[in-house]
Each structure stands twice: as structure tokens, then as C-alpha cells.
Design a protein around this motif. Sequence first.
Motif, PDB file in Angstrom:
ATOM      1  N   LEU A 149       0.912  -1.208  -0.127  1.00  0.00           N
ATOM      2  CA  LEU A 149      -0.049  -0.001  -0.130  1.00  0.00           C
ATOM      3  C   LEU A 149       1.059   1.260  -0.235  1.00  0.00           C
ATOM      4  O   LEU A 149       0.435   2.170  -0.660  1.00  0.00           O
ATOM      5  CB  LEU A 149      -0.879   0.116   1.080  1.00  0.00           C
ATOM      6  CG  LEU A 149      -1.811   1.329   1.416  1.00  0.00           C
ATOM      7  CD1 LEU A 149      -2.712   1.461   0.164  1.00  0.00           C
ATOM      8  CD2 LEU A 149      -2.818   0.954   2.609  1.00  0.00           C
ATOM      9  N   ALA A 150       1.828   1.145   0.799  1.00  0.00           N
ATOM     10  CA  ALA A 150       2.999   2.288   0.889  1.00  0.00           C
ATOM     11  C   ALA A 150       3.478   2.803  -0.541  1.00  0.00           C
ATOM     12  O   ALA A 150       3.730   3.861  -0.914  1.00  0.00           O
ATOM     13  CB  ALA A 150       3.845   2.358   1.961  1.00  0.00           C
ATOM     14  N   ASN A 151       3.717   1.496  -1.274  1.00  0.00           N
ATOM     15  CA  ASN A 151       4.303   1.538  -2.623  1.00  0.00           C
ATOM     16  C   ASN A 151       3.432   2.052  -3.527  1.00  0.00           C
ATOM     17  O   ASN A 151       3.511   2.862  -4.474  1.00  0.00           O
ATOM     18  CB  ASN A 151       5.179   0.390  -3.141  1.00  0.00           C
ATOM     19  CG  ASN A 151       6.467   0.326  -2.518  1.00  0.00           C
ATOM     20  OD1 ASN A 151       7.256   0.275  -3.272  1.00  0.00           O
ATOM     21  ND2 ASN A 151       6.497  -0.448  -1.291  1.00  0.00           N
ATOM     22  N   LEU A 152       1.966   1.890  -3.418  1.00  0.00           N
ATOM     23  CA  LEU A 152       1.163   2.259  -4.553  1.00  0.00           C
ATOM     24  C   LEU A 152       0.838   3.857  -3.896  1.00  0.00           C
ATOM     25  O   LEU A 152       0.758   4.551  -5.069  1.00  0.00           O
ATOM     26  CB  LEU A 152      -0.287   1.405  -4.091  1.00  0.00           C
ATOM     27  CG  LEU A 152      -1.535   1.691  -4.856  1.00  0.00           C
ATOM     28  CD1 LEU A 152      -1.302   1.138  -6.436  1.00  0.00           C
ATOM     29  CD2 LEU A 152      -2.723   1.225  -4.389  1.00  0.00           C
ATOM     30  N   SER A 153       0.951   4.064  -2.760  1.00  0.00           N
ATOM     31  CA  SER A 153       0.665   5.389  -2.582  1.00  0.00           C
ATOM     32  C   SER A 153       1.735   6.377  -3.267  1.00  0.00           C
ATOM     33  O   SER A 153       1.407   7.390  -3.615  1.00  0.00           O
ATOM     34  CB  SER A 153       0.583   5.836  -1.101  1.00  0.00           C
ATOM     35  OG  SER A 153      -0.561   5.114  -0.485  1.00  0.00           O
ATOM     36  N   PHE A 154       3.061   5.998  -3.002  1.00  0.00           N
ATOM     37  CA  PHE A 154       4.212   6.328  -3.615  1.00  0.00           C
ATOM     38  C   PHE A 154       3.948   6.758  -5.079  1.00  0.00           C
ATOM     39  O   PHE A 154       4.168   7.741  -5.591  1.00  0.00           O
ATOM     40  CB  PHE A 154       5.471   5.843  -2.963  1.00  0.00           C
ATOM     41  CG  PHE A 154       6.715   6.602  -3.606  1.00  0.00           C
ATOM     42  CD1 PHE A 154       7.108   7.720  -3.075  1.00  0.00           C
ATOM     43  CD2 PHE A 154       7.630   5.706  -4.384  1.00  0.00           C
ATOM     44  CE1 PHE A 154       8.216   8.467  -3.460  1.00  0.00           C
ATOM     45  CE2 PHE A 154       8.766   6.474  -4.989  1.00  0.00           C
ATOM     46  CZ  PHE A 154       9.037   7.527  -4.380  1.00  0.00           C
ATOM     47  N   ALA A 155       3.684   5.759  -5.594  1.00  0.00           N
ATOM     48  CA  ALA A 155       3.540   5.494  -7.283  1.00  0.00           C
ATOM     49  C   ALA A 155       2.511   6.481  -7.656  1.00  0.00           C
ATOM     50  O   ALA A 155       2.316   7.158  -8.809  1.00  0.00           O
ATOM     51  CB  ALA A 155       3.086   4.196  -7.513  1.00  0.00           C
ATOM     52  N   ASP A 156       1.218   6.802  -6.742  1.00  0.00           N
ATOM     53  CA  ASP A 156       0.259   7.700  -7.253  1.00  0.00           C
ATOM     54  C   ASP A 156       0.619   9.154  -6.784  1.00  0.00           C
ATOM     55  O   ASP A 156       0.264  10.020  -7.752  1.00  0.00           O
ATOM     56  CB  ASP A 156      -1.000   7.337  -6.364  1.00  0.00           C
ATOM     57  CG  ASP A 156      -1.580   5.933  -6.511  1.00  0.00           C
ATOM     58  OD1 ASP A 156      -1.565   5.547  -7.806  1.00  0.00           O
ATOM     59  OD2 ASP A 156      -2.578   5.446  -5.785  1.00  0.00           O
TER      60      ASP A 156
ATOM     61  N   THR B 230      -8.088   8.256 -10.107  1.00  0.00           N
ATOM     62  CA  THR B 230      -7.680   6.918  -9.385  1.00  0.00           C
ATOM     63  C   THR B 230      -6.706   7.295  -8.221  1.00  0.00           C
ATOM     64  O   THR B 230      -7.000   6.797  -6.994  1.00  0.00           O
ATOM     65  CB  THR B 230      -7.452   6.041 -10.139  1.00  0.00           C
ATOM     66  OG1 THR B 230      -8.296   5.624 -11.407  1.00  0.00           O
ATOM     67  CG2 THR B 230      -7.046   4.614  -9.425  1.00  0.00           C
ATOM     68  N   PRO B 231      -5.457   7.863  -8.346  1.00  0.00           N
ATOM     69  CA  PRO B 231      -4.863   8.276  -7.420  1.00  0.00           C
ATOM     70  C   PRO B 231      -5.319   9.080  -6.393  1.00  0.00           C
ATOM     71  O   PRO B 231      -4.764   8.761  -5.092  1.00  0.00           O
ATOM     72  CB  PRO B 231      -3.665   9.056  -8.092  1.00  0.00           C
ATOM     73  CG  PRO B 231      -3.621   8.596  -9.374  1.00  0.00           C
ATOM     74  CD  PRO B 231      -5.001   8.230  -9.740  1.00  0.00           C
ATOM     75  N   MET B 232      -6.207   9.822  -6.553  1.00  0.00           N
ATOM     76  CA  MET B 232      -6.797  10.614  -5.407  1.00  0.00           C
ATOM     77  C   MET B 232      -7.693   9.629  -4.567  1.00  0.00           C
ATOM     78  O   MET B 232      -7.768   9.779  -3.363  1.00  0.00           O
ATOM     79  CB  MET B 232      -7.595  11.606  -5.970  1.00  0.00           C
ATOM     80  CG  MET B 232      -8.218  12.877  -5.069  1.00  0.00           C
ATOM     81  SD  MET B 232      -9.381  13.967  -5.913  1.00  0.00           S
ATOM     82  CE  MET B 232     -10.555  13.000  -6.479  1.00  0.00           C
ATOM     83  N   MET B 233      -8.150   8.714  -5.317  1.00  0.00           N
ATOM     84  CA  MET B 233      -9.255   8.048  -4.485  1.00  0.00           C
ATOM     85  C   MET B 233      -8.775   6.819  -3.653  1.00  0.00           C
ATOM     86  O   MET B 233      -9.202   6.525  -2.872  1.00  0.00           O
ATOM     87  CB  MET B 233     -10.249   7.279  -5.512  1.00  0.00           C
ATOM     88  CG  MET B 233     -11.115   8.702  -6.372  1.00  0.00           C
ATOM     89  SD  MET B 233     -12.236   9.427  -5.087  1.00  0.00           S
ATOM     90  CE  MET B 233     -13.198   8.136  -4.333  1.00  0.00           C
ATOM     91  N   ASN B 234      -7.666   6.374  -4.101  1.00  0.00           N
ATOM     92  CA  ASN B 234      -6.892   5.247  -3.674  1.00  0.00           C
ATOM     93  C   ASN B 234      -6.840   5.261  -2.064  1.00  0.00           C
ATOM     94  O   ASN B 234      -6.914   4.425  -1.462  1.00  0.00           O
ATOM     95  CB  ASN B 234      -5.456   4.974  -4.263  1.00  0.00           C
ATOM     96  CG  ASN B 234      -5.551   4.253  -5.725  1.00  0.00           C
ATOM     97  OD1 ASN B 234      -6.848   3.653  -5.875  1.00  0.00           O
ATOM     98  ND2 ASN B 234      -4.732   4.176  -6.285  1.00  0.00           N
TER      99      ASN B 234
END
Length: 332
Positions: A63-70, A282-286
Motif C-alpha cells: 500500500l505504501a508503494n502504491l501511494s508513492f507511485a500515485d 484514481t490516485p486521489m481515490m486510492n
Amino acid sequence: MHQGNQSTVSEFILLGLSTQAEKQNLLFGLFLSMYLVTVFGNGLIILAIALDAHLHTPMYLFLANLSFADILSSSTSIPKMLVNILTKSQSISYVSCLIQMYFSIVFVVVDNFLLGVMAYDRFVAICHPLNYTIVMHPKFCISLTIIPWVLSNIVALTHTLMANQLVFCGDNTIPHFFCDLAPLLKLSCSNAMINEVLKFAVGLSVITFPFALILFSYVSIVRAVLRISSTEGKWKAFSTCGSHLTVVLLFYGTIVGVYFFPSSTHPEDTDKIGAVLFTVVTPMMNPFIYSLRNKDMKGALRKLINKKPLASRIYSGSPIMAGCKMESPSAW
């Protein structure tokens, strides 16, 4: 095939989302707000995971990596668009355009792989809870974190090098708010058939495995949830899966629509709408979908916002890239 870049175009003109002057202030305010929410929301997620030792598990590592990528995905396109609106200068140099395209591909592909990895993690946690710590051991979960970044850079480099072989000698206006692959191929005055085939072939191979993994994981999860006797437990699990699948369908639907079909077969507005969805919305909603519905994450965020001391619980080493702590998987 042309050897190296023979383009006579030194810069491109980004037309943005609208050419109407009266809409520029509205677009600036809207996208600035969405960008700030994206950076703030995903930044809070990363900080909460880093500071709370209870969240040093594989699920929160991904999840942290997904947030960083977003954060990086939105930062690739939105700031340039905002600057263009403020300065009323829509130009971007040829090299800057290719660099922007490169990183936009990197972060979209990373998101794609991480969605598959997160689905697999939930599959193991829900369908094989007793074997979770054995399957998701530290070395394996770190590999599942690093591999998406490596593969995404390979994919982006391939498309960028191929695009650099094209000739741009006529119209240099891009009807988009950033340098995306599809509109660039439309502008080329050389034969871009190989690029179109590569776009489809690489895109299909990159999308197929993560999507198949997601599909398999959630079919298995649904079957496991149906065996739960509690109606409340079933509803909670289905509600969470439904939210995640909504994002998955939004992400994959727009990616397929924009990248899998030849650039000449769909209107320009389709490219822009799709790009806004997977680079901005999508990055805002994640953070809301993956985190704020999670009890552990909400607790960590509450402690962070209330400025309660977390130093005593800081995990040795960074949980984002250095490792992950094995604990019993928490329910979504």
C-alpha cells in the motif's frame, strides 16, 4: 526504421483539456485541489505506515508503494498543466515531452502490477490464513515490491526509445494535457505501425498477468466469503471487495480504452478522459478506498493527526522498501 531522432520538431504544444479561455481558471482550481488531495492523502498513508510498527506487514508495504507511485504519477502531469495555465505558455520541449511520457508510463505500469500484488496478498490472507506468514515471508514480499518497479522502467524505456525513432515534421500540437504515448503516435509523419503493434503487444502482456491474478484472487475470495455463516461478515467482506474492484475496473477499463486500440480508432476526447481517470482521479481515490475503510489504518492516521508519540514503535529500518514484519493478517 529511422536511426535516431530525425525530427524537425523541437517542441510540442500541449492544448490541455480545453482551449476555451473561460474554462482555464476552473480547470486550474479543480486540478490543483485534486492534486493537493492526492499528495496529502497518499503522503499521510506513507507517513502513518512508516511510523506505526503495527502496520509493518506485507499488505501495508504494498500500500505504501502504491501511494508513492500515485503521488509520482500525478506529479508527472498535473504540475506542468497548472504551470501552462498560469503562464499561458503551452509549449514543452521535445526532450521534456519524451521524459514526461517515460515517467507517466512507469507509474501507470507500477500501479497495474501493485494492484495484482495486493490482490494476491489478500487472497493468501483470506483463503490461506494459516500459511500466510510462510508464503508472504520477508524476501518474497520485498521481491514483489521491487519487481514491479524494474519491469515498469523496462516497459517505459522500450516505448520511449521506439518513439524517439519516429519523425515529427508537421503539426506539433498535442490535444492533451501531457505527453502521452497515443497522441504522440498520431502526430508522427513517419510510419508508426510498429509502435502501435508494440503498444498493443507490450500492453497486453503487462496487463494480462496482473489482471488474471486479480480475477483469480477475488473469485477465490468470494467463494471463501460465501462460506462465512455470519451475514454481517459477508456484507463487510463483499463491501470491501466491491470498492476495490470498482477501482480495478476503472483503472483497467481506461487503460484498455486508451492504449490497446489503434490511436486512429477513437476520438481525442476519449484519450483525455481516460488519462484523467487513471492519472488524476484514481490516485486521489486510492487513499480513501484502500486505507480509510481499514480499521488499522484509520487508527494509525488518527494517532498521526493527533500527534501522539509513535517513536517508541518505529520499526527498525524503513518498512516501505527495507522489509516487512510478519504478523497475522488483519481483515479488511
